[in-house]
Write a protein that holds these residues in place. Structure first.
Motif, PDB file in Angstrom:
ATOM      1  N   MET A 192      -0.175   1.796  -0.899  1.00 55.36           N
ATOM      2  CA  MET A 192       0.785   2.760  -1.409  1.00 55.36           C
ATOM      3  C   MET A 192       1.805   2.065  -2.306  1.00 55.36           C
ATOM      4  N   ASP A 193       1.382   1.054  -3.050  1.00 55.14           N
ATOM      5  CA  ASP A 193       2.299   0.325  -3.913  1.00 55.14           C
ATOM      6  C   ASP A 193       2.323   0.843  -5.337  1.00 55.14           C
ATOM      7  N   ASP A 194       1.310   1.575  -5.747  1.00 57.99           N
ATOM      8  CA  ASP A 194       1.228   2.068  -7.114  1.00 57.99           C
ATOM      9  C   ASP A 194       1.647   3.534  -7.152  1.00 57.99           C
ATOM     10  N   PHE A 195       2.746   3.796  -7.828  1.00 56.12           N
ATOM     11  CA  PHE A 195       3.289   5.145  -7.863  1.00 56.12           C
ATOM     12  C   PHE A 195       3.081   5.827  -9.210  1.00 56.12           C
ATOM     13  N   THR A 196       2.260   5.244 -10.085  1.00 53.79           N
ATOM     14  CA  THR A 196       2.095   5.787 -11.430  1.00 53.79           C
ATOM     15  C   THR A 196       1.475   7.176 -11.427  1.00 53.79           C
ATOM     16  N   ASP A 197       0.694   7.508 -10.409  1.00 52.72           N
ATOM     17  CA  ASP A 197       0.063   8.822 -10.372  1.00 52.72           C
ATOM     18  C   ASP A 197       0.876   9.831  -9.569  1.00 52.72           C
ATOM     19  N   ARG A 198       2.044   9.443  -9.106  1.00 53.07           N
ATOM     20  CA  ARG A 198       2.881  10.325  -8.302  1.00 53.07           C
ATOM     21  C   ARG A 198       3.753  11.203  -9.184  1.00 53.07           C
ATOM     22  N   THR A 199       3.835  12.455  -8.846  1.00 54.22           N
ATOM     23  CA  THR A 199       4.636  13.419  -9.590  1.00 54.22           C
ATOM     24  C   THR A 199       6.072  13.399  -9.087  1.00 54.22           C
TER      25      THR A 199
ATOM     26  N   VAL B  69      13.414  12.710  -7.244  1.00 51.08           N
ATOM     27  CA  VAL B  69      12.697  11.483  -6.931  1.00 51.08           C
ATOM     28  C   VAL B  69      11.696  11.229  -8.055  1.00 51.08           C
ATOM     29  N   VAL B  70      11.774  10.052  -8.665  1.00 48.91           N
ATOM     30  CA  VAL B  70      10.904   9.678  -9.784  1.00 48.91           C
ATOM     31  C   VAL B  70      10.103   8.444  -9.346  1.00 48.91           C
ATOM     32  N   PRO B  71       8.985   8.664  -8.649  1.00 54.38           N
ATOM     33  CA  PRO B  71       8.237   7.547  -8.072  1.00 54.38           C
ATOM     34  C   PRO B  71       7.764   6.502  -9.067  1.00 54.38           C
ATOM     35  N   ASP B  72       7.272   6.918 -10.232  1.00 47.13           N
ATOM     36  CA  ASP B  72       6.711   5.947 -11.166  1.00 47.13           C
ATOM     37  C   ASP B  72       7.767   5.023 -11.768  1.00 47.13           C
ATOM     38  N   ARG B  73       9.029   5.365 -11.632  1.00 47.81           N
ATOM     39  CA  ARG B  73      10.116   4.500 -12.113  1.00 47.81           C
ATOM     40  C   ARG B  73      10.893   3.863 -10.962  1.00 47.81           C
ATOM     41  N   LEU B  74      10.484   4.164  -9.713  1.00 53.02           N
ATOM     42  CA  LEU B  74      11.153   3.655  -8.516  1.00 53.02           C
ATOM     43  C   LEU B  74      12.642   3.968  -8.526  1.00 53.02           C
ATOM     44  N   VAL B  75      12.966   5.209  -8.881  1.00 49.72           N
ATOM     45  CA  VAL B  75      14.361   5.640  -8.863  1.00 49.72           C
ATOM     46  C   VAL B  75      14.488   7.019  -8.229  1.00 49.72           C
ATOM     47  N   VAL B  76      15.690   7.252  -7.734  1.00 49.01           N
ATOM     48  CA  VAL B  76      16.117   8.562  -7.280  1.00 49.01           C
ATOM     49  C   VAL B  76      17.336   8.892  -8.117  1.00 49.01           C
TER      50      VAL B  76
ATOM     51  N   GLN C 125      13.659   0.017  -3.731  1.00 44.40           N
ATOM     52  CA  GLN C 125      12.608  -0.971  -3.557  1.00 44.40           C
ATOM     53  C   GLN C 125      11.302  -0.218  -3.338  1.00 44.40           C
ATOM     54  N   SER C 126      10.200  -0.865  -3.652  1.00 47.33           N
ATOM     55  CA  SER C 126       8.889  -0.236  -3.542  1.00 47.33           C
ATOM     56  C   SER C 126       8.623   0.315  -2.142  1.00 47.33           C
ATOM     57  N   ARG C 127       8.958  -0.434  -1.115  1.00 47.51           N
ATOM     58  CA  ARG C 127       8.710   0.038   0.255  1.00 47.51           C
ATOM     59  C   ARG C 127       9.607   1.209   0.614  1.00 47.51           C
ATOM     60  N   MET C 128      10.822   1.236   0.109  1.00 47.68           N
ATOM     61  CA  MET C 128      11.696   2.391   0.348  1.00 47.68           C
ATOM     62  C   MET C 128      11.082   3.645  -0.260  1.00 47.68           C
ATOM     63  N   MET C 129      10.580   3.523  -1.500  1.00 50.92           N
ATOM     64  CA  MET C 129       9.944   4.665  -2.153  1.00 50.92           C
ATOM     65  C   MET C 129       8.716   5.100  -1.358  1.00 50.92           C
ATOM     66  N   ALA C 130       7.939   4.146  -0.877  1.00 53.30           N
ATOM     67  CA  ALA C 130       6.743   4.470  -0.098  1.00 53.30           C
ATOM     68  C   ALA C 130       7.103   5.220   1.186  1.00 53.30           C
ATOM     69  N   VAL C 131       8.162   4.781   1.868  1.00 56.83           N
ATOM     70  CA  VAL C 131       8.622   5.471   3.084  1.00 56.83           C
ATOM     71  C   VAL C 131       9.051   6.889   2.743  1.00 56.83           C
ATOM     72  N   LEU C 132       9.829   7.044   1.676  1.00 55.08           N
ATOM     73  CA  LEU C 132      10.300   8.367   1.273  1.00 55.08           C
ATOM     74  C   LEU C 132       9.130   9.298   0.965  1.00 55.08           C
ATOM     75  N   ILE C 133       8.155   8.815   0.211  1.00 57.64           N
ATOM     76  CA  ILE C 133       6.998   9.636  -0.144  1.00 57.64           C
ATOM     77  C   ILE C 133       6.196  10.011   1.101  1.00 57.64           C
TER      78      ILE C 133
END
Length: 134
Positions: free
Chosen positions: A1-8, A17-24, A34-42
């Motif tokens: 779950m490290d690649d967020f480019t396909d996440r809407t 939440v903008v997964p592909d840019r790792l920002v909220v 951080q990547s793991r924070m985004m993964a937990v949120l998703i």
């Protein structure tokens, strides 16, 4: 779950939440995650109302159980701070004692639209550099 480019992009409460840019985007400011924070949120947002154990988070995100609950707690704590949530009065992530965490906010899809270079969704960037909004 490290690649967020396909996440809407999606909205939770007043956050974008903008997964592909790792920002909220919170209070019109980009908050990097951080990547793991985004993964937990998703992962939590994809299972609203469902309690996910620390072991499930470790296996899915860290891809191991070699770490302990402290790793999960650290990621959850950092995520809560970044999105303006608190464990005492959770708006997004609730801790269920001895069971795990669950997502307690409303989730809304966010349809992508081209952002003008100077004003992405009406926000200004908290950081500057290549790929950030001036």
């Amino acid at each position: 779950m490290d690649d967020f480019t396909d996440r809407t992009q999606f909205r939770i409460g007043d956050l974008l939440v903008v997964p592909d840019r790792l920002v909220v985007i919170r209070d019109r400011q980009e908050v990097p995650l951080q990547s793991r924070m985004m993964a937990v949120l998703i992962l939590l947002a994809e299972a609203p109302g469902k309690v996910l154990s620390s072991q499930r988070l470790l296996i899915t995100i860290w891809r191991t159980t070699a770490y302990d609950d402290n790793s999960v707690q650290k990621a959850i704590s950092g995520l809560r701070e970044s999105i303006g949530d608190t464990p005492r009065k959770p708006r997004y992530i609730e801790t269920v004692p001895r069971l795990g965490r669950r997502f307690v906010s409303s989730l809304f899809p966010h349809h992508k639209r081209p952002w003008p270079a100077s004003d992405p969704d009406g926000c200004t960037s908290a950081r500057r550099g290549p790929g950030t909004v001036p």
